[in-house]
Design a protein around this motif. Structure first.
Motif, PDB file in Angstrom:
ATOM      1  N   THR A 121      19.966   8.345  20.824  1.00 27.45           N
ATOM      2  CA  THR A 121      18.597   8.139  20.343  1.00 27.45           C
ATOM      3  C   THR A 121      17.742   7.457  21.403  1.00 27.45           C
ATOM      4  OG1 THR A 121      19.364   8.003  18.054  1.00 27.45           O
ATOM      5  CG2 THR A 121      17.188   7.087  18.533  1.00 27.45           C
ATOM      6  N   LYS A 122      18.315   6.497  22.107  1.00 28.08           N
ATOM      7  CA  LYS A 122      17.570   5.827  23.183  1.00 28.08           C
ATOM      8  C   LYS A 122      17.113   6.843  24.231  1.00 28.08           C
ATOM      9  CE  LYS A 122      17.965   2.090  26.615  1.00 28.08           C
ATOM     10  NZ  LYS A 122      18.848   1.025  27.163  1.00 28.08           N
ATOM     11  N   ALA A 123      17.996   7.752  24.602  1.00 30.83           N
ATOM     12  CA  ALA A 123      17.631   8.790  25.561  1.00 30.83           C
ATOM     13  C   ALA A 123      16.612   9.761  24.971  1.00 30.83           C
ATOM     14  CB  ALA A 123      18.878   9.550  26.014  1.00 30.83           C
ATOM     15  N   ALA A 124      16.859  10.184  23.750  1.00 32.69           N
ATOM     16  CA  ALA A 124      16.037  11.236  23.138  1.00 32.69           C
ATOM     17  C   ALA A 124      14.615  10.793  22.842  1.00 32.69           C
ATOM     18  CB  ALA A 124      16.692  11.722  21.847  1.00 32.69           C
ATOM     19  N   THR A 125      14.396   9.502  22.707  1.00 37.08           N
ATOM     20  CA  THR A 125      13.054   9.004  22.382  1.00 37.08           C
ATOM     21  C   THR A 125      12.342   8.428  23.595  1.00 37.08           C
ATOM     22  OG1 THR A 125      14.023   6.888  21.693  1.00 37.08           O
ATOM     23  CG2 THR A 125      13.645   8.530  19.974  1.00 37.08           C
ATOM     24  N   SER A 126      12.853   8.702  24.787  1.00 35.53           N
ATOM     25  CA  SER A 126      12.309   8.063  25.987  1.00 35.53           C
ATOM     26  C   SER A 126      11.637   8.997  26.976  1.00 35.53           C
ATOM     27  CB  SER A 126      13.437   7.318  26.716  1.00 35.53           C
ATOM     28  OG  SER A 126      13.998   6.312  25.900  1.00 35.53           O
ATOM     29  N   ALA A 127      11.757  10.316  26.797  1.00 28.58           N
ATOM     30  CA  ALA A 127      11.243  11.251  27.803  1.00 28.58           C
ATOM     31  C   ALA A 127       9.761  11.553  27.577  1.00 28.58           C
ATOM     32  CB  ALA A 127      12.041  12.544  27.776  1.00 28.58           C
ATOM     33  N   PRO A 128       9.024  11.878  28.621  1.00 22.92           N
ATOM     34  CA  PRO A 128       7.632  12.328  28.451  1.00 22.92           C
ATOM     35  C   PRO A 128       7.591  13.611  27.643  1.00 22.92           C
ATOM     36  CG  PRO A 128       8.098  11.792  30.755  1.00 22.92           C
ATOM     37  CD  PRO A 128       9.414  11.808  30.047  1.00 22.92           C
ATOM     38  N   THR A 129       6.532  13.784  26.874  1.00 25.44           N
ATOM     39  CA  THR A 129       6.407  14.982  26.033  1.00 25.44           C
ATOM     40  C   THR A 129       5.523  16.060  26.653  1.00 25.44           C
ATOM     41  OG1 THR A 129       4.559  13.973  24.844  1.00 25.44           O
ATOM     42  CG2 THR A 129       6.761  13.690  23.893  1.00 25.44           C
ATOM     43  N   GLU A 130       4.815  15.744  27.728  1.00 24.94           N
ATOM     44  CA  GLU A 130       3.902  16.717  28.329  1.00 24.94           C
ATOM     45  C   GLU A 130       4.652  17.996  28.701  1.00 24.94           C
ATOM     46  OE1 GLU A 130       2.108  12.689  29.023  1.00 24.94           O
ATOM     47  OE2 GLU A 130       4.108  13.578  29.226  1.00 24.94           O
TER      48      GLU A 130
END
Length: 277
Positions: A121-130
């Motif tokens: 979850t820490k990884a999955a909620t940390s990336a840019p969405t652009e």
């Protein structure tokens, strides 16, 4: 910074978690209980729902790999009597139930799974969405509190993030959705590639056009097999996909990445042994 090799390893570990949604019975049963008439009604409704009530053309563009008209057979009709939010919730319930059944109580309730869920979850909620349409849609959904559901949800977020990057890699190499299935079939040793399960149902004229285009570019030969150029193109696409999938893992320290791999390995092994069914 995370490397392409890290992204590939995480894909190998997380993909079996995501595949229960498509292979195991519980998700399909949950979606059918809502009133979805077919597997594909439930698939399109639940996967596209995080994007909102968008037109079929938008779903077709975001999913990328489906032939013209396939999304329109299910969107928006699949939402007319079943709210998108209900389909999303059913997908989560069914997928989590499948994982619990396959893993068994000891592993599903283990501290290792909780830790894997937290780090994923820490990884999955940390990336840019652009530029990541499907991933951005998933980011709008609440993260489940239940560890098994949270692990599935976050693994699916990372799958959509990787998928968005894969679409970008395909576009960069001028490979359309149907063409991508042809290249994947050939990589798996399927011949003729038109017999691949993801595309065999398409009109023969459409398949002939796709194969003709790949031949003109020198990616397949007269017998419909890989040329050296085709094999190299497929390799570059996969390599770029891995490179584009790295941003989420920058949020984890090297020690956390090692810990996540160690915690996921027994989970993934059990899912792989079951075929994620």
């Amino acid at each position: 910074m995370a490397t392409a090799r890290t992204a590939r390893r995480m894909f190998e570990l997380l993909e079996p978690i995501c595949l229960v949604t498509f292979f195991a019975d519980e998700c399909n049963e949950e979606l059918a209980a809502l009133g979805h008439r077919t597997y594909w009604d439930g698939y399109f409704a639940s996967r596209a729902a995080p994007l909102g009530r968008v037109a079929a053309q938008v779903v077709h563009a975001a999913f990328y790999s489906f032939a013209d008209g396939e999304a329109a057979r299910h969107i928006p009709s699949a939402w007319e009597t079943i709210p998108p939010e209900a389909s999303v919730a059913a997908r989560e319930r069914g997928s989590a139930a499948s994982i619990r059944r396959i893993l068994g109580d000891d592993l599903a309730r283990s501290p290792g799974l909780v830790r894997a869920a937290d780090l994923t979850t820490k990884a999955a909620t940390s990336a840019p969405t652009e530029g990541r349409v499907m991933y951005a849609g998933m980011r709008t959904l609440p993260v489940p509190a239940d560890p098994v559901a949270r692990l599935w949800h976050s693994a699916t977020m990372l799958r959509e993030h990787r998928g968005d990057g894969h679409v970008a890699a395909l576009v960069c190499h001028r490979i359309g959705g149907t063409g991508s299935h042809v290249l994947s079939a050939l990589e798996m040793g399927i011949h003729p590639p038109e017999s691949f399960g993801r595309i065999h149902h398409l009109p023969k004229k459409r398949l002939a056009e796709v194969m003709g285009g790949l031949r003109e570019r020198g990616l397949v030969d007269a017998d419909g097999r890989f040329t050296d150029a085709g094999r190299e193109t497929k390799r570059r696409i996969e390599e770029l996909t891995d490179e584009l999938a790295t941003p989420p893992y920058d949020a984890l320290s090297p020690a956390e990445l090692d810990e996540l791999v160690a915690e996921l390995e027994p989970i993934t092994a059990k899912l792989v042994a079951s075929g994620s069914r």
